[in-house]
Design a protein around this motif. Structure first.
Motif, short mmCIF file in Angstrom:
data_model
loop_
_atom_site.label_atom_id
_atom_site.label_comp_id
_atom_site.label_asym_id
_atom_site.label_seq_id
_atom_site.Cartn_x
_atom_site.Cartn_y
_atom_site.Cartn_z
N UNK A 298 0.86 -1.26 0.04
CA UNK A 298 0.02 -0.23 -0.06
C UNK A 298 1.11 1.21 -0.05
N UNK A 299 2.09 1.11 0.82
CA UNK A 299 3.02 2.49 0.73
C UNK A 299 3.58 2.64 -0.44
N UNK A 300 4.01 1.51 -1.24
CA UNK A 300 4.50 1.54 -2.48
C UNK A 300 3.30 2.18 -3.54
N UNK A 301 2.25 1.62 -3.50
CA UNK A 301 1.37 2.25 -4.44
C UNK A 301 0.77 3.53 -4.11
N UNK A 302 0.79 3.95 -2.77
CA UNK A 302 0.55 5.33 -2.41
C UNK A 302 1.70 6.24 -2.91
N UNK A 303 3.08 6.03 -2.77
CA UNK A 303 4.14 6.82 -3.41
C UNK A 303 3.87 6.70 -4.73
N UNK A 304 3.70 5.47 -5.70
CA UNK A 304 3.40 5.62 -7.13
C UNK A 304 2.39 6.49 -7.32
N UNK A 305 1.12 6.61 -6.73
CA UNK A 305 0.06 7.43 -6.92
C UNK A 305 0.45 8.86 -6.71
N UNK A 306 1.12 9.26 -5.65
CA UNK A 306 1.59 10.52 -5.56
C UNK A 306 2.49 10.80 -6.46
N UNK A 307 3.53 10.07 -7.10
CA UNK A 307 4.24 10.40 -8.23
C UNK A 307 3.29 10.86 -9.28
N UNK A 308 2.26 9.91 -9.71
CA UNK A 308 1.43 10.22 -10.91
C UNK A 308 0.91 11.72 -10.62
N UNK A 309 0.30 11.78 -9.33
CA UNK A 309 -0.39 13.06 -9.13
C UNK A 309 0.64 14.31 -9.56
N UNK A 310 1.60 14.13 -8.98
CA UNK A 310 2.96 15.27 -9.23
C UNK A 310 3.27 15.63 -10.55
N UNK A 311 3.37 14.23 -11.39
CA UNK A 311 3.52 14.35 -13.07
C UNK A 311 2.36 14.95 -13.70
N UNK B 285 9.33 8.78 -17.05
CA UNK B 285 9.49 8.70 -15.56
C UNK B 285 8.50 7.83 -14.85
N UNK B 286 7.28 7.96 -15.39
CA UNK B 286 6.21 7.21 -14.96
C UNK B 286 6.46 5.58 -15.25
N UNK B 287 6.88 5.51 -16.43
CA UNK B 287 7.37 4.09 -17.01
C UNK B 287 8.17 3.55 -16.02
N UNK B 288 9.28 4.15 -15.71
CA UNK B 288 10.41 3.51 -14.71
C UNK B 288 9.66 3.56 -13.35
N UNK B 289 9.15 4.71 -12.75
CA UNK B 289 8.40 4.21 -11.63
C UNK B 289 7.44 3.12 -11.47
N UNK B 290 6.80 2.94 -12.71
CA UNK B 290 5.99 1.51 -12.61
C UNK B 290 6.77 0.37 -12.57
N UNK B 291 7.91 0.36 -13.39
CA UNK B 291 8.62 -0.83 -13.52
C UNK B 291 9.36 -0.98 -11.90
N UNK B 292 9.78 0.29 -11.22
CA UNK B 292 10.37 -0.02 -10.02
C UNK B 292 9.42 -0.52 -9.07
N UNK B 293 8.05 0.20 -9.09
CA UNK B 293 7.09 -0.35 -8.03
C UNK B 293 6.57 -1.70 -8.33
N UNK B 294 6.52 -2.09 -9.43
CA UNK B 294 6.39 -3.56 -9.73
C UNK B 294 7.41 -4.42 -9.19
#
Length: 506
Positions: free
Chosen positions: A15-28, A284-293
């Motif tokens: 959930x924390x990883x997902x929340x961080x990814x969601x925050x990154x999506x919002x910022x982007x 950046x989003x693609x890299x973050x998605x890969x990192x999150x996965x």
């Protein structure tokens, strides 16, 4: 940590990883949105600045054309002269005009009298609006985009009514090539797919660069239906009726003229910085998605590994518990074997029974341990009744017992000592407090404080004097147990006998 807790930790981490990814999506998203707004704003500002330059040039062209026509009118004198096959030269009147300009003077019948065009030839212009409007009384006229009948080039014409003695005598005209706006287009530098235009107030296209396919009426275009009625200047997004390209358009009425200056920049070109930022954001989003996965997969791997380890540990713990349970069961059996041996010995009955009960107290401890899997701690509330109930059943069913025991634990060593102590005190009450098997009642209280516990055993029997009591094995055992528990004790005689003991518990 059990499997459920590990799964909870895994879920929390995921959930924390997902929340961080969601925050990154919002910022982007906010960054990309701001980039879009900035790109649009800069494009609008460039188009607006370009429309000012177009308006300045349109005003200048209009002023020079009007002056040139006035000079031609003044040059002609009181009569216009007669038309002939050779037309007079009037170059001086249009020498200050920009671009490739041709000047013409025609009589009331549309016949050419004078011209700056060396390739002039007789043509009928009476159907042209720049002549017919003057013939019907209009003082001056600015044409829309036309195709020249002399060289088939795109042109636009400024014309002036010529009067002599108050009567229509003809018209003076200056004709500009449509490519006149090329230098303006190069000066504003809005990009290859940009345009600059002059449009008449009624929607007729006057001039455009790059050139339109031909004359064009734009009166039904959004510029005239929506924007000009609201404001003399502005910007908007629209698809051009001339070439079907979507652009950011800036427009401006040219003061003192019938012209509207327009400059437009290609929508896609204006958004080039935005597309660049969007590409970066997507990367950046693609890299973050890969990192999150990858992080989620690693967390899942760790949890699965921990679950496997936990399962192994649980199995080992179960094995250990089984072994400990077996050990205590065997110890209990050994004690019971000792009891059997005692029964076979030729001992005084009282001594034999005392030994038998003491061993029974220790058996009770081991029963609690292996029956309840209390290997490191024994419940005081379970232990004491298991010892006392057996004694009551053995010595007299007519004695009732009331328990007031706190919910706390004893170590196995403390449990053995407490069991022996309770066994001795309760046995004495059952043996001596109720002669002739008269009914009785015993109250047992065992409460724990911070680091000490208080044990009280009260019977309502005949009582006895501790100072005169025989000091036997039981007394020595009580003193030994109290020494082991680092405690103190005393007997009181008052309507029975009260035993109070205070012991130290870790």
């Amino acid at each position: 940590m059990d499997t459920g807790k590990r799964l909870a930790v895994s879920t929390a981490a995921t959930s924390i990883v997902a929340a961080m990814f969601a925050a990154l999506v919002v910022l982007l998203f906010l960054w990309v949105y701001e980039s879009y707004r900035s790109s649009i704003l800069r494009t609008e500002e460039r188009a607006a600045a370009a429309s000012k330059i177009v308006a300045t040039n349109a005003s200048w062209i209009n002023a020079l054309a009007v002056q040139a026509l006035r000079r031609i009118d003044d040059t002609l004198g009181p009569t216009l002269g007669l038309a002939s096959d050779e037309v007079a030269d009037i170059n001086l009147a249009v020498s200050d005009l920009p671009g490739q300009v041709q000047a013409y003077v025609v009589d009331r019948n549309g016949r050419t009298l004078f011209s700056t065009d060396p390739n002039i030839r007789p043509i009928d212009i009476r159907d042209r609006p720049y002549f017919s409007a003057l013939a019907t009384g209009q003082k001056s006229y600015v044409s829309g985009l036309l195709v020249s009948r002399l060289n088939h080039h795109q042109i636009f014409v400024f014309s002036k009514r010529l009067e002599r003695n108050g009567v229509f005598a003809g018209a003076a005209m200056v004709s500009f090539e449509g490519g006149l706006l090329k230098e303006v287009w190069e000066a504003v530098s809005l990009g290859e797919n940009s345009t600059v235009s002059m449009i008449r107030n009624d929607g007729e296209l006057v001039a455009r660069y790059p050139a339109a396919d031909g004359p064009l009426n734009m009166s039904k275009y959004v510029l005239f239906t929506e924007y000009l009625p609201s404001s003399p200047t502005g910007t908007y997004f629209a698809t051009s009726p001339a070439d079907g390209v979507r652009r950011v358009v800036a427009y401006r009425r040219v003061d003192g003229t019938d012209l509207i200056a327009v400059a437009s920049e290609d929508y896609g070109a204006g958004l080039a910085p935005f597309w660049s930022d969007l590409s970066i954001a997507l990367a950046v989003l693609a890299l973050a998605a890969i990192a999150s996965i990858a992080a989620g997969g690693w967390i899942h791997h760790l949890v699965r590994r921990d679950v496997t380890k936990s399962a192994h540990l649980q199995a080992a713990l179960a094995d250990n518990q089984l072994l400990l349970r077996e050990i205590h069961h065997r110890v209990k059996n050994n004690f019971q074997g000792i009891q059997s041996i005692i029964r076979m010995q030729q001992l005084p009955p009282d001594a034999q029974k005392a030994l038998f009960d003491r061993i029974g107290a220790m058996i009770a401890v081991h029963e609690q341990i292996y029956e309840h899997d209390q290997f490191d701690a024994v419940s005081a509330g379970d232990l004491i009744p298991s010892v006392v109930d057996k004694l009551v059943a053995a010595y007299g069913d007519n004695v009732s017992v009331h328990y007031d025991i706190g919910d706390f634990k004893l170590t196995p060593e403390q449990a053995t000592a407490i069991a022996l102590l309770v066994n001795e005190v309760v046995t004495n009450s059952l043996k001596y407090a109720y002669p002739d098997s008269c009914p009785g009642h015993i109250e047992i209280s065992f409460q724990s404080g911070a680091d000490r516990a208080s044990l009280t055993i009260v019977d309502n029997g005949v009582g006895f004097d501790p100072s005169t009591a025989r000091k036997g094995m039981g007394s020595r055992l009580i003193r030994g147990v109290m020494s082991q528990l680092h405690g103190t004790y005393e007997y009181k005689r008052s309507s029975g006998t009260t035993f109070n003991a205070t012991v130290k518990l870790q």
